[in-house]
Design a protein around this motif. Structure first.
Motif, PDB file in Angstrom:
ATOM      1  N   ALA A  32       0.810  -1.215   0.000  1.00 31.17           N
ATOM      2  CA  ALA A  32       0.000   0.000   0.000  1.00 31.17           C
ATOM      3  C   ALA A  32       0.847   1.272   0.000  1.00 31.17           C
ATOM      4  CB  ALA A  32      -0.927  -0.005   1.199  1.00 31.17           C
ATOM      5  N   ALA A  62      -1.004   4.364  -1.291  1.00 30.77           N
ATOM      6  CA  ALA A  62      -1.947   4.920  -0.319  1.00 30.77           C
ATOM      7  C   ALA A  62      -1.212   5.763   0.720  1.00 30.77           C
ATOM      8  CB  ALA A  62      -2.721   3.799   0.365  1.00 30.77           C
ATOM      9  N   TRP A 113      -0.534   9.174  -0.632  1.00 33.17           N
ATOM     10  CA  TRP A 113      -1.730  10.016  -0.587  1.00 33.17           C
ATOM     11  C   TRP A 113      -2.003  10.496   0.829  1.00 33.17           C
ATOM     12  CZ3 TRP A 113      -4.014  12.329  -4.459  1.00 33.17           C
ATOM     13  CH2 TRP A 113      -3.833  11.821  -5.746  1.00 33.17           C
TER      14      TRP A 113
END
Length: 91
Positions: free
Chosen positions: A66, A69, A72
């Motif tokens: 991830a 992610a 972000w």
């Protein structure tokens, strides 16, 4: 013997870098700006530290695949913190 010398040299360099960074931060805190304003206002500093702590927790708990992610999450944290710091001086 050279490994010991290298370790001592690295320790001395680390100490010098830490001292230089401390001096840099001390100089920066005397200047006017969002960092000084945020530190003067405990409320602003708490929000910034809270978002960084939340981001660190989210990053630590994220699954191995991830990474996008996490980028972000940290982008959102940076945006929130910058907005908070820049508007803290207007309150």
């Amino acid at each position: 013997m050279s490994d010991v010398l290298d370790a001592r040299t690295r320790d001395e360099i680390d100490d010098q870098v830490a001292e230089a960074f401390d001096a840099y931060l001390a100089d920066r805190l005397t200047e006017r700006g969002p960092l000084r304003t945020a530190l003067a206002s405990r409320r602003s500093a708490a929000v910034v530290l809270g978002t960084i702590g939340t981001g660190a927790l989210a990053t630590a708990l994220a699954p191995a695949g991830a990474a996008v992610a996490c980028y972000w999450i940290w982008g959102a944290i940076a945006a929130v913190d910058l907005t908070w710091l820049l508007t803290a001086g207007r309150r």
